[in-house]
Design an enzyme around this catalytic site. Structure first.
Site, PDB file in Angstrom:
ATOM      1  N   GLN A 119     -11.535 -60.762 -41.057  1.00 13.53           N
ATOM      2  CA  GLN A 119     -11.517 -59.472 -40.363  1.00 13.53           C
ATOM      3  C   GLN A 119     -10.075 -59.025 -40.161  1.00 13.53           C
ATOM      4  OE1 GLN A 119     -14.175 -58.966 -37.097  1.00 13.53           O
ATOM      5  NE2 GLN A 119     -13.505 -56.882 -36.780  1.00 13.53           N
ATOM      6  N   PHE A 120      -9.574 -58.261 -41.133  1.00 10.55           N
ATOM      7  CA  PHE A 120      -8.179 -57.831 -41.090  1.00 10.55           C
ATOM      8  C   PHE A 120      -7.890 -56.933 -39.900  1.00 10.55           C
ATOM      9  CE2 PHE A 120      -9.942 -54.131 -43.128  1.00 10.55           C
ATOM     10  CZ  PHE A 120      -9.096 -53.089 -42.788  1.00 10.55           C
ATOM     11  N   THR A 121      -8.892 -56.286 -39.333  1.00  8.99           N
ATOM     12  CA  THR A 121      -8.648 -55.368 -38.219  1.00  8.99           C
ATOM     13  C   THR A 121      -8.154 -56.089 -36.966  1.00  8.99           C
ATOM     14  OG1 THR A 121     -10.961 -55.431 -37.515  1.00  8.99           O
ATOM     15  CG2 THR A 121     -10.330 -53.690 -39.065  1.00  8.99           C
TER      16      THR A 121
END
Length: 145
Positions: A78-80
């Protein structure tokens, strides 16, 4: 490197209708890889996540880690999590690692979990994933190294 960990009764992840990972009791780990993260930071975070005592013992106190509790882990990229949300109304992602490097470290983190004896399932890096969770508690922690 950031791990948002959630104690789960069950969790799963699917891509295009295909389940890529599924666990019963254990941890859903949302993993964000930042610029400057290394294999050493991935290994250190895996140690911290797997050792984190957030499962109830015989007295219902948080004294057991996921493996002591007989649980599994589901690791989802989850890059966010690496977003900068301090200014404006749109997140910035400049702190996130480049996709090729992030994927290597995501895979390495999951491999570290397996090497340390945890039953480990994963999502699919950079895919449009659907994550399902029955949160236990809810118990959620943000861990960062």
């Amino acid at each position: 490197m950031i791990a948002l960990i959630q104690r789960a009764q069950q969790a799963s992840v699917s891509v295009a209708g295909e389940t890529t990972g599924e666990i019963g009791p254990g941890l859903l780990i949302l993993l964000g890889v930042e610029k400057g993260d290394t294999p050493e930071s991935a290994s250190k975070l895996a140690d911290k996540v797997l050792g984190y005592r957030i499962f109830g013992d015989e007295n219902d106190k948080m004294n057991l880690n996921v493996q002591q509790a007989g649980g599994s882990v589901l690791v989802v990229s989850q890059f966010t999590l690496a977003a900068d949300t301090k200014k404006g109304m749109r997140p910035g992602f400049s702190a996130g690692a480049a996709p090729a490097e992030a994927e290597k470290l995501y895979d390495y983190f999951a491999a570290c979990c397996r090497e340390k004896g945890a039953t480990t399932e994963t999502g699919r890096f950079a895919a449009d994933m659907k994550v399902s969770l029955i949160n236990d508690g809810p118990v959620t922690f943000w861990l960062q190294v």
